[in-house]
Motif scaffolding. Structure first.
Motif, PDB file in Angstrom:
ATOM      1  N   GLY A 265      46.228  39.457   2.936  1.00  0.00           N
ATOM      2  CA  GLY A 265      46.008  40.870   3.199  1.00  0.00           C
ATOM      3  C   GLY A 265      45.566  41.169   4.619  1.00  0.00           C
ATOM      4  N   GLU A 266      45.156  40.137   5.375  1.00  0.00           N
ATOM      5  CA  GLU A 266      44.709  40.334   6.758  1.00  0.00           C
ATOM      6  C   GLU A 266      45.531  39.504   7.736  1.00  0.00           C
ATOM      7  OE1 GLU A 266      40.129  41.069   6.952  1.00  0.00           O
ATOM      8  OE2 GLU A 266      40.465  39.686   5.298  1.00  0.00           O
ATOM      9  N   ALA A 267      46.695  39.021   7.266  1.00  0.00           N
ATOM     10  CA  ALA A 267      47.554  38.199   8.118  1.00  0.00           C
ATOM     11  C   ALA A 267      48.600  39.053   8.829  1.00  0.00           C
ATOM     12  CB  ALA A 267      48.260  37.133   7.272  1.00  0.00           C
ATOM     13  N   LYS A 268      48.784  38.781  10.106  1.00  0.00           N
ATOM     14  CA  LYS A 268      49.843  39.453  10.833  1.00  0.00           C
ATOM     15  C   LYS A 268      51.193  38.848  10.446  1.00  0.00           C
ATOM     16  CE  LYS A 268      47.123  40.703  14.939  1.00  0.00           C
ATOM     17  NZ  LYS A 268      47.016  40.603  16.414  1.00  0.00           N
ATOM     18  N   ASN A 269      52.233  39.706  10.420  1.00  0.00           N
ATOM     19  CA  ASN A 269      53.590  39.256  10.115  1.00  0.00           C
ATOM     20  C   ASN A 269      53.613  38.344   8.891  1.00  0.00           C
ATOM     21  OD1 ASN A 269      56.324  39.220  10.580  1.00  0.00           O
ATOM     22  ND2 ASN A 269      56.253  37.617  12.146  1.00  0.00           N
ATOM     23  N   PRO A 270      53.050  38.803   7.752  1.00  0.00           N
ATOM     24  CA  PRO A 270      52.806  37.921   6.609  1.00  0.00           C
ATOM     25  C   PRO A 270      54.054  37.277   6.013  1.00  0.00           C
ATOM     26  CG  PRO A 270      52.583  40.223   5.963  1.00  0.00           C
ATOM     27  CD  PRO A 270      52.686  40.199   7.461  1.00  0.00           C
ATOM     28  N   ARG A 271      55.184  37.988   6.017  1.00  0.00           N
ATOM     29  CA  ARG A 271      56.377  37.432   5.384  1.00  0.00           C
ATOM     30  C   ARG A 271      56.963  36.256   6.163  1.00  0.00           C
ATOM     31  NH1 ARG A 271      60.597  40.682   1.836  1.00  0.00           N
ATOM     32  NH2 ARG A 271      59.242  40.976   0.051  1.00  0.00           N
ATOM     33  N   ARG A 272      56.577  36.104   7.390  1.00  0.00           N
ATOM     34  CA  ARG A 272      57.020  34.954   8.182  1.00  0.00           C
ATOM     35  C   ARG A 272      55.914  33.911   8.316  1.00  0.00           C
ATOM     36  NH1 ARG A 272      61.883  36.098  10.570  1.00  0.00           N
ATOM     37  NH2 ARG A 272      62.490  38.303  10.614  1.00  0.00           N
ATOM     38  N   THR A 273      54.684  34.384   8.398  1.00  0.00           N
ATOM     39  CA  THR A 273      53.560  33.473   8.577  1.00  0.00           C
ATOM     40  C   THR A 273      53.260  32.673   7.316  1.00  0.00           C
ATOM     41  OG1 THR A 273      52.574  34.960  10.200  1.00  0.00           O
ATOM     42  CG2 THR A 273      51.123  33.337   9.186  1.00  0.00           C
ATOM     43  N   LEU A 274      53.219  33.338   6.149  1.00  0.00           N
ATOM     44  CA  LEU A 274      52.794  32.679   4.922  1.00  0.00           C
ATOM     45  C   LEU A 274      53.750  31.583   4.447  1.00  0.00           C
ATOM     46  CD1 LEU A 274      51.323  35.760   3.045  1.00  0.00           C
ATOM     47  CD2 LEU A 274      50.090  33.928   4.195  1.00  0.00           C
ATOM     48  N   PRO A 275      55.081  31.796   4.468  1.00  0.00           N
ATOM     49  CA  PRO A 275      55.955  30.684   4.079  1.00  0.00           C
ATOM     50  C   PRO A 275      55.747  29.438   4.920  1.00  0.00           C
ATOM     51  CG  PRO A 275      57.196  32.737   4.086  1.00  0.00           C
ATOM     52  CD  PRO A 275      55.850  33.041   4.687  1.00  0.00           C
ATOM     53  N   LYS A 276      55.506  29.625   6.229  1.00  0.00           N
ATOM     54  CA  LYS A 276      55.234  28.467   7.084  1.00  0.00           C
ATOM     55  C   LYS A 276      53.960  27.755   6.654  1.00  0.00           C
ATOM     56  CE  LYS A 276      57.473  30.414  11.205  1.00  0.00           C
ATOM     57  NZ  LYS A 276      57.265  30.884  12.602  1.00  0.00           N
ATOM     58  N   ALA A 277      52.946  28.543   6.291  1.00  0.00           N
ATOM     59  CA  ALA A 277      51.680  27.947   5.859  1.00  0.00           C
ATOM     60  C   ALA A 277      51.858  27.148   4.570  1.00  0.00           C
ATOM     61  CB  ALA A 277      50.639  29.047   5.659  1.00  0.00           C
TER      62      ALA A 277
END
Length: 555
Positions: A265-277
């Motif tokens: 909820g506080e991540a920038k560009n979540p749809r690209r950042t989260l899969p990488k994580a």
């Protein structure tokens, strides 16, 4: 009823943030959570954010009770569970990166009562359970910090160290998500460098890089042996029970891997950042945990008396091995790095707990004053409330700090396993809804070919381990009321909370046809953007470093 609930808690957006408008009583000055966590923050949080005392200190107990092979097998089994839970969670949270993470997703895809139960279980799994439902992990990590400091000085009262740790943790969290992300980036980098260096050093020591030039090899797998006969029980039964004893401690070491869901909820560009994580989870499991336990089992015999944690101090197995190798000064340096690990894990724990209770308030499952934020979007009421339970760490002052750490870690492990169980159940409903509504999972930002089998493994294995978590108290002469309570109180409260919430809210499970896969998508897509090319060599190096895990992304 469930449709009304969804409408009532519809999210409003502003400047890339989300906030719940159902509890603001018409006020327009509610400031939402802000997306301040950058790609590199999420990357380091996912890799090393919650690597803490479970790995660096708690492995002493695992080696003592399970032996080198028993410990390694225990961590491999638990690692498989964690991996399955994370790819399960990753598919949902990459698609819907909303505040509250899996807690809000449970409301959408299971029912509000299940969300209520998951939310409160998650909150007290990150703070502490004593006689009432309060909160767990923060005191556990702070107690462990007191243990680590006692390595240098046992003459100072533990309360001094507890206060020092509390000040560090609270200051970081009160400065906001951006400051937390920067601090965690630094702390997690130290932890990643430390554990990587320790594994390399451990291999060197094992091959003879010590003061005696003694090649250890697999000596300790032969004597005292690969397994420990638990409680003196002979044969395969004793070895099996020793392996079982490792599972709970291994669970504590892995707890917190799902923190990326709360940070969504506080991540920038979540749809690209989260899969990488999510794709980087296997690095943490294989390199840090499996590699770390393998090296520990090679360097320290399971009958080493320094492994025992019930005294007023404790030593990491890595520190024990370095001291035995005759390397001067390095043990103190390593212990200092492990201390920053305890601070880092405590900071992550407080961040997670405060955002979880914020998500509960957004779902009307907690008082609405937890939604109050500063002008910068910091949920300060939630942070201060959760931090107040960290005072339970002062139990380390009047009680053996080692014993307190073991009590807290038992409760944390059970609560964490129940959270993983809830995530797996939520995904199974999510998966069913996708099938019924004809949504192709291959169109999601992240998906895996291991589903739904991974989710089933996560659900069945976690609940089974919880049921048998306190088996050793039933052995003849081993009864301990404290141990029984710390292992089973949270397992017992789960159905009580769920049944109570069902009656209170009067809700029914959400059917596959009625599941909501569209709300919030417009804003989530608006928050997505193409990442700019690196501006310098440092940024180029970082992009290369965080992309090395990509090939296994959709396995």
């Amino acid at each position: 009823m469930s449709a009304e609930k969804t409408d009532a808690t519809a999210y409003s957006t502003s400047n890339g943030g989300f906030f719940d408008v159902s509890d603001n009583d018409g006020e327009s000055n509610q400031v939402p959570l802000q997306r301040k966590l950058k790609n590199r923050h999420i990357a380091m949080i996912s890799i090393g954010g919650v690597i803490g005392t479970g790995l660096f200190v708690g492995t002493a107990d695992s080696l003592m009770y399970g032996g080198p092979v028993g410990m390694l097998l225990g961590y491999i089994v638990m690692g498989s569970i964690v991996y399955c839970v994370m790819i399960t969670l990753g598919e949902m949270v990459a698609f819907l990166p909303i505040p509250g993470g899996h807690i809000k997703l449970a409301e959408r895809f299971v029912d509000p009562a299940f969300s209520f139960t998951m939310g409160w279980n998650y909150c007290y799994s990150w703070m502490i359970t004593s006689r009432l439902l309060t909160f767990i992990v923060v005191p556990a990590e702070i107690s462990a910090a007191a243990l680590l400091i006692n390595y240098w000085n046992q003459t100072v009262n533990n309360s001094v160290w507890v206060v020092m740790c509390l000040v560090v943790v609270l200051t970081i969290n009160m400065l906001g998500a951006g400051a937390y992300g920067e601090a965690e980036f630094i702390f997690a980098s130290i932890k990643v460098i430390t554990i990587t260096g320790l594994i390399i050093l451990g291999i060197a020591i094992d091959l003879g890089a010590n003061s005696n030039h003694d090649r250890i090899g697999f000596r300790y797998w032969k004597n005292p042996g690969p397994f420990v006969q638990y409680d003196g029980i002979e044969g395969a039964k004793g070895r099996f029970l020793g392996w079982c004893a490792v599972l709970m401690q291994a669970a504590f070491s892995f707890i917190g891997t799902e923190i990326v869901a709360i940070a969504a909820g506080e991540a920038k560009n979540p749809r690209r950042t989260l899969p990488k994580a999510i794709r980087r989870v296997y690095i943490r499991i294989l390199l840090f945990y499996i590699g770390g336990t393998l090296v520990i089992g090679l360097l320290v015999p399971s009958n080493n008396p320094l492994l025992k944690l019930t005294s007023s101090t404790a030593r990491s197995p890595f520190v024990i091995a370095i001291e035995a190798a005759g390397i001067k000064y390095l043990p103190s340096i390593v212990n200092a790095c492990l201390l920053t690990s305890a601070w880092s894990a405590s900071s992550s724990d407080l961040y997670t707990a405060s955002r979880a209770i914020y998500g509960l308030a957004a779902s009307r499952n907690a008082p609405k004053f937890f939604l109050k934020t500063t002008r910068n979007g910091l949920p300060y009421v939630a942070v201060l409330f959760c931090a107040s339970f960290s005072l339970l760490a002062f139990m380390a002052v009047s009680t053996s700090a080692g014993s307190v750490f073991l009590w807290f870690s038992n409760m944390t492990a059970v609560a964490g396993l129940m959270t993983w169980f809830g995530i797996s159940v939520t995904y199974l409903r999510f998966y069913k809804g996708m099938q019924v509504q004809g949504i192709d999972r291959k169109t999601l930002p992240y998906y895996t070919n291991l589903q739904p089998y991974a989710a089933w493994w996560g659900a069945v294995s976690t609940i089974t381990i919880c049921v048998f978590s306190g088996w050793y108290v039933f052995l003849k002469g081993n009864w301990s009321t404290v141990t029984f309570v710390t292992n089973y109180i949270l397992l017992i409260t789960w159905p009580i909370l769920y049944i109570g919430a069902l009656f209170y809210y009067g809700t029914k499970p959400v059917t596959a046809e009625d599941m909501d896969f569209t709300s919030d998508l417009a804003q989530i897509l608006a928050d997505s953007y193409e990442e700019l090319p690196p501006k310098n060599k440092m940024e180029a190096f970082w992009q290369w470093l965080v992309s090395i895990a990509a090939p296994l992304g959709n396995f």
